[in-house]
Each structure stands twice: as structure tokens, then as C-alpha cells.
Design an enzyme around this catalytic site. Structure first.
Site: not given
Length: 418
Positions: A197, A60, A58
Site C-alpha cells: 500500500i 478483513r 486492512c
């Protein structure tokens, strides 16, 4: 450092985009799906790229490569993302050689993370490395470099406070909810997406909700069921998403898809207030939802600014982490020099042993068995001392000489003139 080693280092580079220079919507255009990453690796192998690793998170999207053809890698990257060459020239970056090595260490240690010290990046880099290994795109340079990097990251985690305390994207999401939602224990929560996540967010949410009023929805219902059983919470199939959106006051989206998954259609007829946290890049919440009344959408970039005191504590640990990184880089450079010199060192030892064996054979008939054993031991020790002295000289002289063989010739010429 010799010219040959410098040339080898210059073959190592990274190109990509990150949160430091690029807004969320632009990063989304350069994000690569798992299928895109695998296709890119297959193409790179077919075109003869020596080594390549694809990292897409999220924060790079980066391509690490060890090859002389940077233009080819750039073209391959752009062929699999939605961003074009003009976008990349304006928003992207390319880092090469020693600077690239330092950058890699900072990324894997969490120093370069959007939330400093977020150690999820290490697992993401290891997954990227494993994927490249599966496609046989890890050469000896990348293998040894990443080995040093992972070892340093582990040392930073164990010996510094850089990753201590709760400060990650998932924790930032929960911290934001705690600060903004007054009736935390009675509110209804919906977590849409159960990837890495999503799992971390679920775990953090459960810790702060006494009534476990959290429902999971995931495209793969089996994964949602497994996570729900672990935390003793509810789960529903995708077909019930609209129903669960209506019931929830807080919605966390962590689907990690290359396109929006929570659509404005899911909010038809809904007038109640909703807080939506989108933890995905590119955005997985339809931008049309932003304009709905009584709905507040918060992105990853906005969440990164909402962190706890742990962040300030972590910043003070960066110098200590940098020391560990610098030590590890010096060790890696030492490995490069030894690797470059190893054929010469082997040749040196072989030549010395041949000289010794030839002399022993010439005098063998003139000595008794006991005398021969003593002479063999003496000459063996002598050869080892000469070898060690020559190897030490090679390593020192190699830093200024362009050719190790030239250095070897010089040593023997010096010996002959004495």
C-alpha cells in the site's frame, strides 16, 4: 447435485471479520501478522486439517478451510489473534458451502471490497494461497476452486469496467490530500512504511506533486532507498523519524505493523498543523495523537468514504461481474460432478473393453487378418458409442441418485433385460 457432493461442499467454509460488520479497532484485534499466519498453518497441518488459507488485510481477516472440524479451525484462529470468542461471536461471521463459494468469488473480484473494484485484493489472496501451498495446506478441492476463482477475477478485470478508474485505498488517500491540502505542490510529505500500500501511495503521490517534496522512512532502510531511487525522491533512516515528522505537513502511515509505530512522543514540541492518514489495520498511529491540537488523524474507514466518480461508475458494472461469477461457479460444480464420477467412468470403460476383447479373442481364429481389422474397428466404435451413452446417462442420473455405482448397476441390469 448428489448428496455426496453437497456433503463435500459443506466442508468448505470461511470464518472471519470484515469492514461490513466490524469497526476498525475491532478488526485490528483480529488481524494476523505474517508470523501468526505461518504458525496457524503449521498447527492446522499438525492437527490434520485438510486445507486452509489465511487472508489478513486492512478490510478483513478470513480463514478459508476445507475440513469437517469447524470448531478446531475456530479455536486455532482465536488462539492467534487478540480478539476472544465473545468478540468473534458478536462481530464475526461463518459462511459455509455454496454461500461460501459465492462469497470467495465476490471477495476476489473486488465486489466485496470496502472500495468496490479495488483489485489489490487479488494479489493479497494469491499471496495467501501461495503461503498455504508452501505449508502443503492446499488440497485438490481448494486447488481447483481457487483456480476457477482467479480465472474469473482476471476475466472480470479484462471484460468489465469494475476495476477501471482510480479507486483504491492508496488513491483514496491521495484524493483526500488533493481535496484538503490547498498548497499541494509546496507542501512537505512524509510516507512512513513502504509495503504494497505504501508503494502504491508513493506512486500516486508523485504523479500529483511537481516538486517531489516527499520523504520516505522505513524500518528497512534498503527498501526505502530502492523506492526513493525509483521515483527520484528523498529517504531517511528510522532514527530521523521525529525530525521528518516535524518537517512534514502531511504524514501517511502505511507500516502495516501489529502495533502503533507513530507515537505521541514523535510530536513533542510541535505546534504546526499536521494531517495524518493511517492506512494500516490495526491502527499504527498512537490514539493519543488524536487529541493533539492542530493534528487531524484520518483512518482507513474514513478514507473509504472519500472516493471519486470512478466509484459510481464501478457500481454499475457489478451485474456484469456477477454473471461472470455465476458462469464460473457452474463450471466448478461441473468439475465436482465429473471428479466424483471419474472412477465410475473409468470402471465402465474398462468393463466394456474387457467384454470386447473377450469376444474378439473367441472369434479370432475364425477370421482372416483383414476381417479381424474390420471387426476390431467396428467393435471399437460400438464400444465408444455405448460408453458415451452410458456416461451421459450417469451424469444425468447422478443428479438424483445417491450412489454412482447404483446407477452403473442399473444401466447394466437394464441392458441384460432387453
Amino acid at each position: 447435485m448428489s448428496s455426496q457432493i453437497r456433503e463435500n461442499l459443506q466442508k468448505f467454509f470461511v470464518l472471519g471479520v470484515s469492514y461490513r460488520k466490524t469497526a476498525l479497532d475491532v478488526r485490528g484485534r483480529f488481524s494476523l501478522t505474517q508470523m501468526d499466519q505461518e504458525a496457524l498453518l503449521r498447527d492446522a497441518k499438525e492437527y490434520g486439517v485438510e486445507g486452509l488459507i489465511v487472508l489478513s488485510t486492512c478490510n478483513r481477516t478470513e480463514i478459508y478451510a476445507h475440513t469437517s472440524d469447524m470448531d478446531l479451525v475456530t479455536k486455532l484462529f482465536l488462539s492467534y489473534c487478540k480478539g476472544n470468542e465473545k468478540d468473534f461471536r458478536y462481530n464475526g461471521y461463518t459462511i459455509q458451502g455454496s454461500d461460501c463459494i459465492k462469497h470467495l468469488y465476490q471477495v476476489c473480484s473486488g465486489i466485496d471490497s470496502q472500495i468496490v473494484g479495488d483489485f489489490q485484493i487479488v494479489g493479497q489472496v494469491k499471496n495467501a494461497y501461495q503461503l498455504s501451498e508452501n505449508y502443503q495446506m492446499i488440497n485438490s478441492f481448494l486447488n481447483r476452486l481457487f483456480s476457477f476463482v482467479f480465472k474469473a477475477s482476471k476475466k472480470i478485470k479484462n471484460e468489465t469496467e469494475l476495476s477501471r478508474g482510480a479507486a483504491s485505498v492508496s488513491h483514496a488517500a491521495v484524493q483526500y490530500i488533493k481535496d484538503k491540502v490547498a498548497d499541494l505542490e509546496s507542501a512537505n510529505f512524509l510516507l512512513f512504511g513502504t509495503g504494497e500500500i505504501g508503494k502504491d501511495t508513493c506512486s500516486n503521490l508523485v504523479k500529483h506533486m511537481a516538486n517531489r517534496s516527499l520523504t520516505l522512512v522505513n524500518r528497512n532502510v534498503e527498501k526505502a532507498e530502492a523506492l526513493a531511487k525509483k521515483f527520484d525522491i528523498n529517504y531517511r533512516a528510522m532514527s530521523h523519524l521525529t525530525e521528518e515528522v516535524k518537517k512534514a505537513e502531511v504524514i501517511i502511515v502505511a507500516t502495516g505493523a501489529p502495533h502503533p509505530t507513530l507515537m505521541v512522543e514523535h510530536f513533542e514540541g510541535i505546534t504546526e498543523c499536521k494531517l495524518i492518514l493511517d492506512l494500516s489495520v490495526p491502527r499504527n498511529v498512537d490514539t493519543a495523537i488524536d487529541s493533539l491540537e492542530n493534528v487531524l488523524v484520518i483512518s482507513v474507514d474514513e478514507l473509504s468514504e472519500h472516493t471519486s466518480e470512478a466509484m459510481q461508475q464501478r457500481l454499475t458494472c457489478i451485474p456484469q461481474a456477477e454473471e461472470i461469477i455465476d458462469d464460473s461457479i457452474r463450471e466448478f460444480y461441473g468439475w465436482l460432478e465429473v471428479t466424483f464420477l471419474s472412477p465410475v467412468i473409468v470402471a465402465l470403460k474398462d468393463n466394456l473393453n474387457k467384454i470386447r476383447d473377450k469376444e474378439l479373442e473367441y472369434h479370432r481364429a475364425k477370421m482372416s487378418d483383414d476381417e479381424l481389422k474390420r471387426v476390431e474397428k467396428i467393435t471399437s466404435n460400438l464400444m465408444n458409442k455405448i460408453a458415451r451413452a452410458c456416461i451421459s446417462h450417469l451424469k444425468d442420473h447422478h443428479k438424483t441418485q445417491s450412489s454412482p455405482m447404483e446407477t452403473l448397476n442399473m444401466i447394466f441390469q437394464e441392458s441384460e433385460t432387453k
